[in-house]
Write an enzyme that holds these catalytic residues in place. Structure first.
Site, short mmCIF file in Angstrom:
data_model
loop_
_atom_site.label_atom_id
_atom_site.label_comp_id
_atom_site.label_asym_id
_atom_site.label_seq_id
_atom_site.Cartn_x
_atom_site.Cartn_y
_atom_site.Cartn_z
N HIS A 67 4.81 -0.02 0.05
CA HIS A 67 5.57 -0.79 1.04
C HIS A 67 4.64 -1.85 1.62
O HIS A 67 3.41 -1.78 1.44
CB HIS A 67 6.15 0.13 2.12
CG HIS A 67 5.16 1.06 2.73
ND1 HIS A 67 4.64 2.18 2.09
CD2 HIS A 67 4.54 1.02 3.93
CE1 HIS A 67 3.80 2.80 2.88
NE2 HIS A 67 3.69 2.12 3.99
N HIS A 104 0.85 -1.19 0.00
CA HIS A 104 0.00 0.00 0.00
C HIS A 104 0.88 1.24 0.00
O HIS A 104 2.09 1.18 0.24
CB HIS A 104 -0.91 0.02 1.23
CG HIS A 104 -0.14 0.23 2.49
ND1 HIS A 104 0.60 -0.80 3.10
CD2 HIS A 104 0.11 1.34 3.22
CE1 HIS A 104 1.21 -0.30 4.16
NE2 HIS A 104 0.95 0.97 4.26
N ARG A 120 5.42 -9.51 15.74
CA ARG A 120 6.17 -8.28 15.40
C ARG A 120 5.35 -7.07 15.85
O ARG A 120 4.12 -7.05 15.68
CB ARG A 120 6.37 -8.21 13.89
CG ARG A 120 7.00 -6.91 13.36
CD ARG A 120 6.92 -6.89 11.85
NE ARG A 120 7.65 -5.80 11.24
CZ ARG A 120 7.13 -4.57 11.02
NH1 ARG A 120 5.88 -4.30 11.40
NH2 ARG A 120 7.85 -3.63 10.44
N ASP A 180 0.84 5.15 1.75
CA ASP A 180 0.15 5.87 2.83
C ASP A 180 -0.52 7.12 2.28
O ASP A 180 0.03 7.79 1.40
CB ASP A 180 1.15 6.26 3.93
CG ASP A 180 1.67 5.04 4.66
OD1 ASP A 180 2.58 5.17 5.49
OD2 ASP A 180 1.17 3.92 4.38
C1 LIG Z 1 -1.31 4.26 6.35
C2 LIG Z 1 -2.50 4.72 6.48
C3 LIG Z 1 -3.54 4.16 7.35
C4 LIG Z 1 -4.61 5.26 7.25
C5 LIG Z 1 -4.52 5.74 5.84
C6 LIG Z 1 -3.02 5.91 5.75
O1 LIG Z 1 -2.59 5.86 4.43
C7 LIG Z 1 -2.65 7.20 6.47
C8 LIG Z 1 -3.74 7.63 7.50
C9 LIG Z 1 -4.23 6.39 8.24
C10 LIG Z 1 -5.48 6.63 9.00
C11 LIG Z 1 -5.26 7.08 10.41
C12 LIG Z 1 -6.57 7.26 11.13
C13 LIG Z 1 -7.59 6.19 10.84
O2 LIG Z 1 -7.27 5.04 11.65
C14 LIG Z 1 -7.56 5.74 9.38
C15 LIG Z 1 -8.67 4.71 9.08
C16 LIG Z 1 -7.65 6.94 8.54
O3 LIG Z 1 -8.64 7.40 8.08
O4 LIG Z 1 -6.37 7.48 8.32
C17 LIG Z 1 -6.18 5.27 9.03
C18 LIG Z 1 -6.03 4.79 7.60
C19 LIG Z 1 -6.19 3.28 7.47
O5 LIG Z 1 -6.00 2.55 8.46
O6 LIG Z 1 -6.47 2.85 6.36
O1 LIG Z 2 4.20 -1.84 10.65
C1 LIG Z 2 4.97 -1.36 9.80
O2 LIG Z 2 6.20 -1.51 9.83
C2 LIG Z 2 4.39 -0.56 8.63
C3 LIG Z 2 2.95 -0.18 8.89
C4 LIG Z 2 2.40 0.66 7.73
O3 LIG Z 2 2.94 0.67 6.64
C5 LIG Z 2 1.17 1.44 7.94
O4 LIG Z 2 0.51 1.28 9.01
O5 LIG Z 2 0.86 2.23 7.01
FE LIG Z 3 2.11 2.28 5.43
#
Ligand SMILES: C=C1C[C@]23C[C@@]1(O)CC[C@H]2[C@@]12CC[C@H](O)[C@@](C)(C(=O)O1)[C@H]2[C@@H]3C(=O)O
Ligand SMILES: O=C(O)CCC(=O)C(=O)O
Ligand SMILES: [Fe+2]
Length: 322
Positions: A258, A202, A268, A204
Protein backbone atom coordinates in the site's frame (compact mmCIF):
# COMPACT_ATOMS: atom_id res chain seq x y z
CA UNK A 1 -3.99 29.36 12.67
CA UNK A 2 -0.23 29.55 13.26
CA UNK A 3 1.83 29.54 10.13
CA UNK A 4 3.00 26.01 9.30
CA UNK A 5 6.69 26.23 10.06
CA UNK A 6 8.10 23.51 7.85
CA UNK A 7 11.01 23.59 5.43
CA UNK A 8 9.93 24.32 1.86
CA UNK A 9 8.96 21.14 0.02
CA UNK A 10 12.05 21.12 -2.18
CA UNK A 11 14.35 21.19 0.84
CA UNK A 12 12.15 18.59 2.43
CA UNK A 13 12.58 16.26 -0.55
CA UNK A 14 16.31 16.83 -0.80
CA UNK A 15 16.57 16.04 2.89
CA UNK A 16 14.91 12.72 2.27
CA UNK A 17 15.89 11.33 -1.02
CA UNK A 18 17.86 13.72 -3.12
CA UNK A 19 16.42 13.22 -6.54
CA UNK A 20 12.82 13.28 -5.44
CA UNK A 21 12.28 16.76 -6.84
CA UNK A 22 13.92 15.88 -10.20
CA UNK A 23 11.69 12.81 -10.60
CA UNK A 24 8.68 14.89 -9.74
CA UNK A 25 9.55 17.88 -11.89
CA UNK A 26 10.53 15.72 -14.84
CA UNK A 27 7.02 14.27 -14.66
CA UNK A 28 8.26 10.73 -14.17
CA UNK A 29 6.65 10.83 -10.75
CA UNK A 30 5.42 7.29 -10.48
CA UNK A 31 2.57 7.50 -13.04
CA UNK A 32 2.23 3.72 -12.76
CA UNK A 33 1.08 4.08 -9.19
CA UNK A 34 -1.72 6.47 -9.93
CA UNK A 35 -4.82 4.35 -9.31
CA UNK A 36 -7.75 4.79 -11.67
CA UNK A 37 -10.49 3.11 -9.66
CA UNK A 38 -11.55 3.71 -6.11
CA UNK A 39 -13.11 0.80 -4.25
CA UNK A 40 -14.79 0.29 -0.88
CA UNK A 41 -12.84 -2.02 1.41
CA UNK A 42 -14.84 -4.93 2.87
CA UNK A 43 -16.94 -3.33 5.65
CA UNK A 44 -17.51 -5.19 8.93
CA UNK A 45 -19.51 -4.08 11.97
CA UNK A 46 -17.51 -5.33 14.95
CA UNK A 47 -20.49 -4.97 17.27
CA UNK A 48 -21.97 -8.03 15.50
CA UNK A 49 -19.39 -10.19 17.29
CA UNK A 50 -21.18 -9.43 20.55
CA UNK A 51 -24.64 -10.21 19.16
CA UNK A 52 -26.17 -13.64 18.74
CA UNK A 53 -24.08 -16.66 17.66
CA UNK A 54 -25.28 -16.42 14.04
CA UNK A 55 -24.32 -12.75 13.60
CA UNK A 56 -21.11 -13.36 15.48
CA UNK A 57 -20.05 -16.22 13.20
CA UNK A 58 -20.98 -14.21 10.10
CA UNK A 59 -18.92 -11.23 11.33
CA UNK A 60 -15.90 -13.43 12.06
CA UNK A 61 -16.20 -15.04 8.63
CA UNK A 62 -16.23 -11.61 6.94
CA UNK A 63 -13.10 -10.56 8.86
CA UNK A 64 -11.22 -13.75 7.93
CA UNK A 65 -12.34 -13.61 4.28
CA UNK A 66 -11.14 -10.00 3.96
CA UNK A 67 -7.81 -10.91 5.60
CA UNK A 68 -7.30 -13.58 2.94
CA UNK A 69 -8.75 -11.96 -0.17
CA UNK A 70 -7.88 -8.29 0.42
CA UNK A 71 -5.35 -8.06 3.26
CA UNK A 72 -7.38 -4.95 4.20
CA UNK A 73 -10.82 -4.31 5.72
CA UNK A 74 -12.66 -1.48 7.40
CA UNK A 75 -14.37 -1.78 10.76
CA UNK A 76 -17.27 0.27 12.10
CA UNK A 77 -18.95 0.13 15.52
CA UNK A 78 -15.64 -1.07 16.85
CA UNK A 79 -16.12 0.66 20.20
CA UNK A 80 -13.74 3.56 19.58
CA UNK A 81 -15.87 6.67 19.59
CA UNK A 82 -15.45 9.30 16.90
CA UNK A 83 -15.11 11.71 19.84
CA UNK A 84 -11.79 10.12 20.91
CA UNK A 85 -10.56 10.08 17.31
CA UNK A 86 -11.44 13.75 16.76
CA UNK A 87 -9.89 14.76 20.12
CA UNK A 88 -6.75 12.84 19.15
CA UNK A 89 -6.75 14.51 15.72
CA UNK A 90 -6.80 18.00 17.26
CA UNK A 91 -3.91 17.07 19.58
CA UNK A 92 -2.06 15.69 16.56
CA UNK A 93 -2.57 18.92 14.59
CA UNK A 94 -1.40 21.00 17.58
CA UNK A 95 1.73 18.86 17.87
CA UNK A 96 2.62 19.18 14.22
CA UNK A 97 2.02 22.94 14.31
CA UNK A 98 4.91 23.35 16.73
CA UNK A 99 7.97 25.04 15.24
CA UNK A 100 10.07 22.60 13.24
CA UNK A 101 13.19 22.76 15.40
CA UNK A 102 11.11 22.24 18.54
CA UNK A 103 9.68 19.01 17.09
CA UNK A 104 13.03 17.86 15.77
CA UNK A 105 15.07 18.62 18.88
CA UNK A 106 12.90 18.70 21.96
CA UNK A 107 11.10 15.86 23.66
CA UNK A 108 7.41 16.21 22.86
CA UNK A 109 4.74 14.57 24.99
CA UNK A 110 7.64 13.23 27.11
CA UNK A 111 8.36 10.83 24.24
CA UNK A 112 11.89 9.58 23.71
CA UNK A 113 13.95 12.07 21.67
CA UNK A 114 14.01 11.11 18.00
CA UNK A 115 10.29 10.27 18.11
CA UNK A 116 9.74 12.95 15.48
CA UNK A 117 11.02 11.73 12.14
CA UNK A 118 10.86 12.51 8.48
CA UNK A 119 9.96 9.10 7.18
CA UNK A 120 9.17 8.20 3.56
CA UNK A 121 8.49 11.90 2.81
CA UNK A 122 6.04 12.30 5.66
CA UNK A 123 6.60 13.80 9.08
CA UNK A 124 5.86 11.13 11.60
CA UNK A 125 5.61 11.37 15.34
CA UNK A 126 5.97 7.92 16.82
CA UNK A 127 4.71 7.30 20.30
CA UNK A 128 6.30 4.00 21.14
CA UNK A 129 5.88 1.56 23.98
CA UNK A 130 2.52 2.47 25.33
CA UNK A 131 2.42 -0.29 27.83
CA UNK A 132 5.69 0.44 29.55
CA UNK A 133 5.32 3.90 30.98
CA UNK A 134 2.93 4.10 33.92
CA UNK A 135 -0.28 5.78 32.84
CA UNK A 136 -0.91 9.15 34.44
CA UNK A 137 -4.52 9.79 35.25
CA UNK A 138 -6.65 11.28 33.89
CA UNK A 139 -5.48 9.40 30.80
CA UNK A 140 -4.18 11.56 28.00
CA UNK A 141 -6.20 11.30 24.81
CA UNK A 142 -3.32 9.38 23.25
CA UNK A 143 -3.32 6.81 26.06
CA UNK A 144 -7.12 6.60 26.01
CA UNK A 145 -6.99 5.83 22.27
CA UNK A 146 -4.07 3.41 22.62
CA UNK A 147 -5.81 1.37 25.33
CA UNK A 148 -8.95 0.97 23.19
CA UNK A 149 -7.14 0.34 19.92
CA UNK A 150 -4.95 -2.31 21.57
CA UNK A 151 -8.03 -4.13 22.87
CA UNK A 152 -9.59 -3.98 19.41
CA UNK A 153 -6.39 -5.26 17.80
CA UNK A 154 -6.33 -8.14 20.25
CA UNK A 155 -9.96 -9.01 19.44
CA UNK A 156 -9.29 -9.03 15.67
CA UNK A 157 -6.04 -10.99 16.06
CA UNK A 158 -7.83 -13.56 18.22
CA UNK A 159 -10.64 -13.98 15.66
CA UNK A 160 -8.08 -14.48 12.88
CA UNK A 161 -5.93 -16.87 14.93
CA UNK A 162 -8.85 -18.95 16.24
CA UNK A 163 -10.23 -19.28 12.71
CA UNK A 164 -7.10 -21.20 11.72
CA UNK A 165 -6.00 -22.98 14.82
CA UNK A 166 -8.88 -23.27 17.24
CA UNK A 167 -8.32 -21.70 20.63
CA UNK A 168 -4.92 -20.25 19.67
CA UNK A 169 -3.45 -18.09 22.39
CA UNK A 170 -0.40 -17.05 20.34
CA UNK A 171 -1.43 -13.41 19.94
CA UNK A 172 -2.71 -12.91 23.47
CA UNK A 173 0.56 -14.30 24.84
CA UNK A 174 2.91 -12.49 22.47
CA UNK A 175 1.29 -9.17 21.59
CA UNK A 176 1.18 -6.76 24.52
CA UNK A 177 0.63 -2.99 24.76
CA UNK A 178 4.38 -2.70 25.41
CA UNK A 179 5.15 -4.37 22.07
CA UNK A 180 2.85 -2.11 20.06
CA UNK A 181 3.40 1.36 18.62
CA UNK A 182 1.25 4.35 17.80
CA UNK A 183 2.38 6.62 14.99
CA UNK A 184 0.82 9.97 14.12
CA UNK A 185 1.60 11.08 10.59
CA UNK A 186 1.43 14.40 8.81
CA UNK A 187 1.85 14.43 5.03
CA UNK A 188 2.70 17.95 3.81
CA UNK A 189 1.00 19.30 0.70
CA UNK A 190 3.17 18.60 -2.35
CA UNK A 191 2.85 21.69 -4.49
CA UNK A 192 4.93 20.38 -7.40
CA UNK A 193 2.84 17.34 -8.28
CA UNK A 194 -0.13 15.25 -7.22
CA UNK A 195 1.81 12.06 -7.91
CA UNK A 196 4.39 12.08 -5.14
CA UNK A 197 4.56 9.38 -2.49
CA UNK A 198 3.69 10.48 1.02
CA UNK A 199 4.72 6.99 2.02
CA UNK A 200 6.34 4.73 -0.53
CA UNK A 201 4.81 1.38 -1.56
CA UNK A 202 5.48 -0.97 1.32
CA UNK A 203 4.12 -3.90 3.29
CA UNK A 204 3.80 -3.57 7.05
CA UNK A 205 6.06 -5.80 9.11
CA UNK A 206 3.69 -6.21 12.06
CA UNK A 207 0.73 -8.53 12.77
CA UNK A 208 -1.93 -5.90 12.14
CA UNK A 209 -1.99 -2.18 11.45
CA UNK A 210 -5.02 -0.22 12.63
CA UNK A 211 -5.32 3.02 10.70
CA UNK A 212 -7.45 6.15 10.80
CA UNK A 213 -6.98 8.37 7.75
CA UNK A 214 -8.53 11.85 7.55
CA UNK A 215 -10.88 13.24 4.91
CA UNK A 216 -8.01 13.82 2.47
CA UNK A 217 -7.67 10.06 1.82
CA UNK A 218 -5.22 9.11 -1.02
CA UNK A 219 -4.39 5.69 0.41
CA UNK A 220 -3.89 3.10 -2.35
CA UNK A 221 -3.52 -0.68 -2.09
CA UNK A 222 -2.71 -3.49 -4.46
CA UNK A 223 -5.79 -5.59 -5.36
CA UNK A 224 -5.56 -8.36 -8.00
CA UNK A 225 -2.21 -6.98 -9.14
CA UNK A 226 -3.53 -3.42 -9.69
CA UNK A 227 -3.27 -0.23 -7.61
CA UNK A 228 -6.66 0.94 -6.42
CA UNK A 229 -7.67 3.95 -4.35
CA UNK A 230 -9.38 3.22 -1.02
CA UNK A 231 -12.75 4.96 -0.76
CA UNK A 232 -13.02 7.15 2.31
CA UNK A 233 -15.23 6.20 5.24
CA UNK A 234 -14.52 8.67 8.09
CA UNK A 235 -16.41 6.46 10.57
CA UNK A 236 -14.28 3.42 9.88
CA UNK A 237 -10.94 2.23 11.13
CA UNK A 238 -8.89 0.45 8.48
CA UNK A 239 -7.21 -2.83 9.44
CA UNK A 240 -4.46 -4.31 7.33
CA UNK A 241 -2.58 -7.59 7.71
CA UNK A 242 1.20 -7.37 8.26
CA UNK A 243 3.97 -9.79 7.33
CA UNK A 244 3.92 -11.49 10.73
CA UNK A 245 0.32 -12.65 10.28
CA UNK A 246 1.09 -13.73 6.71
CA UNK A 247 3.95 -15.91 7.99
CA UNK A 248 2.01 -17.21 11.03
CA UNK A 249 -1.01 -18.08 8.87
CA UNK A 250 1.21 -19.89 6.33
CA UNK A 251 0.16 -17.45 3.64
CA UNK A 252 -3.58 -17.75 4.23
CA UNK A 253 -3.82 -14.14 5.42
CA UNK A 254 -2.17 -11.73 3.02
CA UNK A 255 -0.12 -8.63 3.72
CA UNK A 256 -0.40 -6.42 0.65
CA UNK A 257 1.49 -3.40 -0.64
CA UNK A 258 0.00 0.00 0.00
CA UNK A 259 1.08 3.62 -0.41
CA UNK A 260 -0.09 7.16 0.19
CA UNK A 261 0.11 9.99 -2.34
CA UNK A 262 0.53 13.50 -0.95
CA UNK A 263 -2.24 15.93 -1.81
CA UNK A 264 -1.13 18.82 -3.97
CA UNK A 265 -2.84 21.51 -1.89
CA UNK A 266 -3.66 20.30 1.59
CA UNK A 267 -1.85 18.48 4.37
CA UNK A 268 -3.03 15.00 5.34
CA UNK A 269 -3.07 13.46 8.80
CA UNK A 270 -3.33 9.80 9.77
CA UNK A 271 -2.95 7.72 12.90
CA UNK A 272 -1.43 4.23 12.56
CA UNK A 273 -1.29 1.68 15.40
CA UNK A 274 1.14 -1.16 14.79
CA UNK A 275 0.00 -4.33 16.56
CA UNK A 276 3.32 -6.13 16.93
CA UNK A 277 4.55 -9.10 18.93
CA UNK A 278 7.25 -8.88 21.57
CA UNK A 279 10.65 -8.60 19.90
CA UNK A 280 11.74 -12.10 20.93
CA UNK A 281 8.44 -13.84 20.12
CA UNK A 282 9.15 -16.57 17.58
CA UNK A 283 6.81 -16.32 14.60
CA UNK A 284 6.15 -19.88 13.48
CA UNK A 285 3.52 -21.06 11.04
CA UNK A 286 0.47 -22.41 12.85
CA UNK A 287 0.79 -25.63 10.90
CA UNK A 288 3.36 -27.76 9.06
CA UNK A 289 4.55 -27.97 6.34
CA UNK A 290 5.21 -24.27 6.71
CA UNK A 291 6.05 -21.93 3.82
CA UNK A 292 8.24 -19.73 6.01
CA UNK A 293 10.98 -20.65 8.46
CA UNK A 294 10.45 -19.46 12.03
CA UNK A 295 11.98 -16.12 13.03
CA UNK A 296 11.66 -13.52 15.76
CA UNK A 297 10.11 -10.07 15.25
CA UNK A 298 13.43 -8.56 16.36
CA UNK A 299 15.34 -10.49 13.67
CA UNK A 300 12.76 -9.58 11.04
CA UNK A 301 12.73 -5.84 11.86
CA UNK A 302 16.54 -5.77 11.76
CA UNK A 303 16.55 -7.52 8.37
CA UNK A 304 13.91 -5.16 6.99
CA UNK A 305 15.82 -2.09 8.12
CA UNK A 306 19.10 -3.45 6.68
CA UNK A 307 17.44 -4.27 3.35
CA UNK A 308 15.75 -0.87 3.23
CA UNK A 309 19.13 0.80 3.81
CA UNK A 310 21.07 -1.31 1.31
CA UNK A 311 18.46 -1.70 -1.45
CA UNK A 312 16.19 1.31 -0.83
CA UNK A 313 13.31 -1.12 -0.50
CA UNK A 314 12.10 -3.49 2.13
CA UNK A 315 12.50 -7.03 0.77
CA UNK A 316 10.26 -8.67 3.36
CA UNK A 317 9.22 -12.30 3.64
CA UNK A 318 10.44 -13.33 0.22
CA UNK A 319 14.01 -12.80 1.44
CA UNK A 320 15.24 -16.15 2.77
CA UNK A 321 12.27 -16.57 5.05
CA UNK A 322 10.91 -19.23 2.73
C1 LIG B 1 4.56 0.02 8.96
C2 LIG B 1 5.60 -0.18 9.68
C3 LIG B 1 6.46 0.86 10.23
C4 LIG B 1 7.36 0.03 11.16
C5 LIG B 1 7.55 -1.26 10.43
C6 LIG B 1 6.11 -1.53 10.07
O1 LIG B 1 6.02 -2.37 8.96
C7 LIG B 1 5.39 -2.05 11.30
C8 LIG B 1 6.12 -1.65 12.61
C9 LIG B 1 6.58 -0.20 12.49
C10 LIG B 1 7.56 0.18 13.54
C11 LIG B 1 6.94 0.75 14.77
C12 LIG B 1 7.99 1.15 15.77
C13 LIG B 1 9.20 1.83 15.16
O2 LIG B 1 8.86 3.21 14.92
C14 LIG B 1 9.59 1.21 13.82
C15 LIG B 1 10.88 1.85 13.26
C16 LIG B 1 9.71 -0.24 14.01
O3 LIG B 1 10.71 -0.83 14.25
O4 LIG B 1 8.47 -0.86 13.84
C17 LIG B 1 8.42 1.27 12.89
C18 LIG B 1 8.70 0.69 11.51
C19 LIG B 1 9.10 1.76 10.50
O5 LIG B 1 8.78 2.95 10.69
O6 LIG B 1 9.70 1.37 9.51
O1 LIG C 1 -0.90 7.14 6.60
C1 LIG C 1 -1.50 6.18 6.08
O2 LIG C 1 -2.67 6.25 5.66
C2 LIG C 1 -0.77 4.85 5.92
C3 LIG C 1 0.49 4.80 6.75
C4 LIG C 1 1.18 3.45 6.61
O3 LIG C 1 0.93 2.69 5.68
C5 LIG C 1 2.20 3.06 7.60
O4 LIG C 1 2.59 3.91 8.45
O5 LIG C 1 2.61 1.87 7.53
FE1 LIG D 1 1.79 0.73 6.07
Amino acid sequence: MDEIVEPPFKEFCKHLSGNCVDEVESGTAFQKFFAVDELDLPLVGLNLVNLGPLESEECKRQICDAASNWGFLQLVNQGISLDIVSRLRSEQVKLFRQPFNKKANEKLLNLPSGSYRWEHKLQALSCNFHGLKPFTYPLSTIDEFAVKVFEMGQQIAQILAENLSGKSTFCSENCLPSSCFLRMNRYPPCLVSSNVFGIVPHIDSDFLTILHQDEVGRLQIIKDGKWIGVKLNPEALIINIGNLFQAWSNGIYNSVEHLVLNHQKVERFSIAYFFCSLADAVIQSYREPSIYRSFSFREYQKQVQEDAKSTGNKVGLSRSYR
